[in-house]
Every structure is written in structure tokens, then in C-alpha cells.
Scaffold this motif. Sequence first.
Motif, PDB file in Angstrom:
ATOM      1  N   ARG A  94      44.391  27.816  40.623  1.00 20.84           N
ATOM      2  CA  ARG A  94      43.360  28.839  40.433  1.00 20.84           C
ATOM      3  C   ARG A  94      42.245  28.629  41.459  1.00 20.84           C
ATOM      4  N   PHE A  95      41.885  29.715  42.143  1.00 23.80           N
ATOM      5  CA  PHE A  95      40.827  29.645  43.145  1.00 23.80           C
ATOM      6  C   PHE A  95      39.473  29.531  42.449  1.00 23.80           C
ATOM      7  N   THR A  96      38.737  28.494  42.789  1.00 17.87           N
ATOM      8  CA  THR A  96      37.388  28.322  42.243  1.00 17.87           C
ATOM      9  C   THR A  96      36.420  29.224  43.009  1.00 17.87           C
ATOM     10  N   PRO A  97      35.281  29.560  42.402  1.00 16.81           N
ATOM     11  CA  PRO A  97      34.282  30.334  43.130  1.00 16.81           C
ATOM     12  C   PRO A  97      33.868  29.668  44.444  1.00 16.81           C
ATOM     13  N   ALA A  98      33.757  28.352  44.437  1.00 14.34           N
ATOM     14  CA  ALA A  98      33.357  27.642  45.660  1.00 14.34           C
ATOM     15  C   ALA A  98      34.392  27.826  46.766  1.00 14.34           C
ATOM     16  N   LEU A  99      35.677  27.795  46.408  1.00 14.10           N
ATOM     17  CA  LEU A  99      36.730  27.969  47.408  1.00 14.10           C
ATOM     18  C   LEU A  99      36.751  29.403  47.917  1.00 14.10           C
ATOM     19  N   ILE A 100      36.576  30.363  47.019  1.00 16.40           N
ATOM     20  CA  ILE A 100      36.534  31.768  47.445  1.00 16.40           C
ATOM     21  C   ILE A 100      35.375  31.991  48.406  1.00 16.40           C
ATOM     22  N   GLU A 101      34.232  31.393  48.119  1.00 22.25           N
ATOM     23  CA  GLU A 101      33.075  31.538  49.009  1.00 22.25           C
ATOM     24  C   GLU A 101      33.374  30.948  50.378  1.00 22.25           C
ATOM     25  N   ARG A 102      34.003  29.768  50.423  1.00 22.08           N
ATOM     26  CA  ARG A 102      34.354  29.144  51.717  1.00 22.08           C
ATOM     27  C   ARG A 102      35.328  30.013  52.496  1.00 22.08           C
ATOM     28  N   LEU A 103      36.366  30.486  51.813  1.00 26.19           N
ATOM     29  CA  LEU A 103      37.377  31.296  52.495  1.00 26.19           C
ATOM     30  C   LEU A 103      36.800  32.628  52.968  1.00 26.19           C
ATOM     31  N   GLY A 104      35.894  33.181  52.191  1.00 29.28           N
ATOM     32  CA  GLY A 104      35.301  34.472  52.539  1.00 29.28           C
ATOM     33  C   GLY A 104      34.507  34.441  53.834  1.00 29.28           C
ATOM     34  N   GLN A 105      34.101  33.251  54.273  1.00 27.56           N
ATOM     35  CA  GLN A 105      33.348  33.126  55.517  1.00 27.56           C
ATOM     36  C   GLN A 105      34.250  33.037  56.738  1.00 27.56           C
ATOM     37  N   LEU A 106      35.553  32.879  56.534  1.00 23.73           N
ATOM     38  CA  LEU A 106      36.465  32.719  57.657  1.00 23.73           C
ATOM     39  C   LEU A 106      36.804  34.066  58.298  1.00 23.73           C
ATOM     40  N   PRO A 107      36.870  34.117  59.612  1.00 25.54           N
ATOM     41  CA  PRO A 107      37.332  35.340  60.276  1.00 25.54           C
ATOM     42  C   PRO A 107      38.767  35.654  59.863  1.00 25.54           C
ATOM     43  N   GLY A 108      39.027  36.902  59.549  1.00 23.80           N
ATOM     44  CA  GLY A 108      40.394  37.303  59.226  1.00 23.80           C
ATOM     45  C   GLY A 108      40.743  37.277  57.757  1.00 23.80           C
ATOM     46  N   ILE A 109      39.886  36.716  56.917  1.00 25.70           N
ATOM     47  CA  ILE A 109      40.121  36.754  55.466  1.00 25.70           C
ATOM     48  C   ILE A 109      39.152  37.774  54.884  1.00 25.70           C
ATOM     49  N   LEU A 110      39.705  38.876  54.377  1.00 22.50           N
ATOM     50  CA  LEU A 110      38.878  40.053  54.126  1.00 22.50           C
ATOM     51  C   LEU A 110      38.934  40.604  52.711  1.00 22.50           C
ATOM     52  N   ALA A 111      39.689  39.966  51.819  1.00 21.65           N
ATOM     53  CA  ALA A 111      39.814  40.546  50.478  1.00 21.65           C
ATOM     54  C   ALA A 111      40.389  39.506  49.527  1.00 21.65           C
ATOM     55  N   ILE A 112      40.283  39.803  48.242  1.00 20.36           N
ATOM     56  CA  ILE A 112      40.922  38.970  47.221  1.00 20.36           C
ATOM     57  C   ILE A 112      41.583  39.859  46.180  1.00 20.36           C
ATOM     58  N   LYS A 113      42.752  39.439  45.774  1.00 18.88           N
ATOM     59  CA  LYS A 113      43.470  40.045  44.655  1.00 18.88           C
ATOM     60  C   LYS A 113      43.379  39.069  43.496  1.00 18.88           C
ATOM     61  N   ASN A 114      42.536  39.389  42.522  1.00 15.78           N
ATOM     62  CA  ASN A 114      42.363  38.539  41.352  1.00 15.78           C
ATOM     63  C   ASN A 114      43.397  38.864  40.291  1.00 15.78           C
ATOM     64  N   SER A 115      43.675  37.916  39.446  1.00 17.45           N
ATOM     65  CA  SER A 115      44.533  38.138  38.292  1.00 17.45           C
ATOM     66  C   SER A 115      43.654  38.517  37.101  1.00 17.45           C
ATOM     67  N   ALA A 116      43.878  39.722  36.571  1.00 15.91           N
ATOM     68  CA  ALA A 116      43.053  40.207  35.455  1.00 15.91           C
ATOM     69  C   ALA A 116      43.690  39.808  34.131  1.00 15.91           C
ATOM     70  N   ASP A 117      43.841  38.497  33.930  1.00 19.21           N
ATOM     71  CA  ASP A 117      44.510  38.039  32.716  1.00 19.21           C
ATOM     72  C   ASP A 117      43.602  38.129  31.486  1.00 19.21           C
ATOM     73  N   ARG A 118      42.299  38.157  31.714  1.00 16.39           N
ATOM     74  CA  ARG A 118      41.353  38.290  30.593  1.00 16.39           C
ATOM     75  C   ARG A 118      40.419  39.460  30.871  1.00 16.39           C
ATOM     76  N   GLY A 119      40.639  40.549  30.144  1.00 16.08           N
ATOM     77  CA  GLY A 119      39.833  41.735  30.367  1.00 16.08           C
ATOM     78  C   GLY A 119      38.357  41.519  30.108  1.00 16.08           C
ATOM     79  N   ASP A 120      38.016  40.666  29.148  1.00 16.66           N
ATOM     80  CA  ASP A 120      36.614  40.458  28.801  1.00 16.66           C
ATOM     81  C   ASP A 120      35.869  39.623  29.836  1.00 16.66           C
ATOM     82  N   ALA A 121      36.606  39.003  30.767  1.00 13.20           N
ATOM     83  CA  ALA A 121      35.967  38.160  31.780  1.00 13.20           C
ATOM     84  C   ALA A 121      35.777  38.875  33.113  1.00 13.20           C
ATOM     85  N   ILE A 122      36.331  40.072  33.242  1.00  8.69           N
ATOM     86  CA  ILE A 122      36.340  40.748  34.545  1.00  8.69           C
ATOM     87  C   ILE A 122      34.934  41.081  35.024  1.00  8.69           C
TER      88      ILE A 122
END
Length: 300
Positions: free
Chosen positions: A144-172
Motif C-alpha cells: 500500500r502506497f503511504t501518503p509520504a511515498l505518494i508525495e515523493r513520487l508526485g515530485q518526479l518528472p513523468g509521474i502524473l497520476a494515481i489510481k487509488n483502490s476505493a475499497d472503503r467508500g467512507d474513506a474516499i
Amino acid sequence: MAFLSGLSAFPITPTDSDGVVDVLALRKLIARLCAAKVDSIGLLGSTGTYMYLSRAERRRAICEALDETRGRVPLVVGVGALRTDEAVHYASDAKALGAAAGLLAAVSYTPLTDDEVFEHFSTIARESGLPIVIYDNPGNTHFRFTPALIERLGQLPGILAIKNSADRGDAIKGQLAHQKKIVPKGFSIGYSGDWNATEALIAGADTWYSVLGGILPDPCLRMVRAAQHGDYTEAHRIDATLAPVWELFKTFSSLRVVYAIAELLEICSAEPPRPIKPLSAAAKCQLAGVLDRLGSGVGS
């Protein structure tokens, strides 16, 4: 990229028992999605059973899909692999053939650390030159991608989106709000998990990465457009009509169900790659009843 919004439809990849792509069946599926005018096509995703296909068959699927789209719909291609060097090859192939972006999961056998996944993604994005969508799919990858990892990856050139798993509707809603704070402007945030897609779209998600959209694009597209236009009552109404399908997804897995839908609607006849078994006769009969009750609502 602007196309990473709305409905991204994920079709199956029909093959024979040896894992050779059924070109005619695949092109028929792609043609349906183009005719429906989906916003993008997610080829070789989990629904497209990319992990069961050789490099040659992945290339064959991409070539045929691109030829069928004729530039009408952008193609997002699954490029995941256990090894970084193999994923670089898959991503480079997709880039060379003309895919718009690659969908990359943290596929693993040995559990991975955040630093290992960061290096895996940064290497693939850098060496292939293919724009990358992060695929957070913990149900299959057990990472599972942690928020910290998503933030790091989001700063990289060429990484432009995320597909999250909506396994818990109440957490979206909370997750989406937080991700918007930690990723760059223009970074697309989307969700899979069809039965929670309406809530994700209403909460402000950019994209629905849809399994059902890959076989029944019309009702899924109507639901997306309703949510985009702020008609949440209509979005919920369409979602409610599809609730019996969501229950079948949960009971039998979305993969088995969409293969059976393709057969029942006489779109194509194929079975998922072994050891995955198709729906039982009893489950297929149950699905046929659901499709019959949906009637014209499923679209063409």
C-alpha cells in the motif's frame, strides 16, 4: 494530461489457452469503447490480465488496440512486472508503440519497502520516458502506497497520476482531500473499485478506472457525466441500477464476471487465464438474470 479524467475503461484481454491474444475479439472490445467515446482505455490492467502475458503478447495487444483506436481514444497501458528491468522493457515498448501513459503497480513476491518502490518507479519513468500512473492495488500486490511515498513520487518528472483502490467508500473523501494537498497541481487523482466509484466522483476524483466500463461503457459513462455535471441524484440513480452487478463483483470477482458478460452478450467468448476458472453455470445463470433485468440500460 487532460485525458486522465472521466471514464477510463478497462477491457479484458481475450486469449487462447496458450496465452496468445485473440486479435479479433480484442479489436471488437476496443471498437465498442471507441464508439461509446470513453475518455481513455486502460489496456493490460488487472482486468486485462497483464501479469499472465508474455512480452510478445503484450506488444501484440498494444499494437492491435492502437490500430483499432486510430487515435480516437488515448491508451493507458499496464507495464508492471516483478523485476525493474522487465518493467522498463514493457514501458519502453508501450512508449515506442504509441501509448499515452503507463499504469504501474508495485508488483512483488518479496515484500517491498517504500524506498525500493520509489527507486522502481523512478527508474522506469526515467529510462522509458513513458508518463506513469501510480497504481495502488494492495488487494493484489500486498503493498500500500503511504501518503509520504505518494508525495515523493508526485515530485518526479513523468509521474502524473494515481489510481487509488476505493475499497472503503467512507474513506474516499478524506483520502482525496489529503492527496490533493500533497501532489502537484494538475496531478490526476482517480479511483478503481466500481461499487464506490460514484462516491469518489462526487467527492471530486478526476478519473474512474472502471472494470465494468470496459465491457458496458454506456451506463458507466452516463454515471460519470452526471457526476461531472453536478447531477448527483442521477449519478446515484444509475449507480443503484448497477448495484446487482456490484454484488456479483464482490461475490465472484469482477474479472470472472466481466468475462461472463462478454460471452452472454455475444461480444466474444474467452476464459480467464488458468488457474483462474470461469463462472460456474449457476453463477452465469444468475448474471444472465441481472443483465436481463437491466435490459436496455446496459447500452449497446
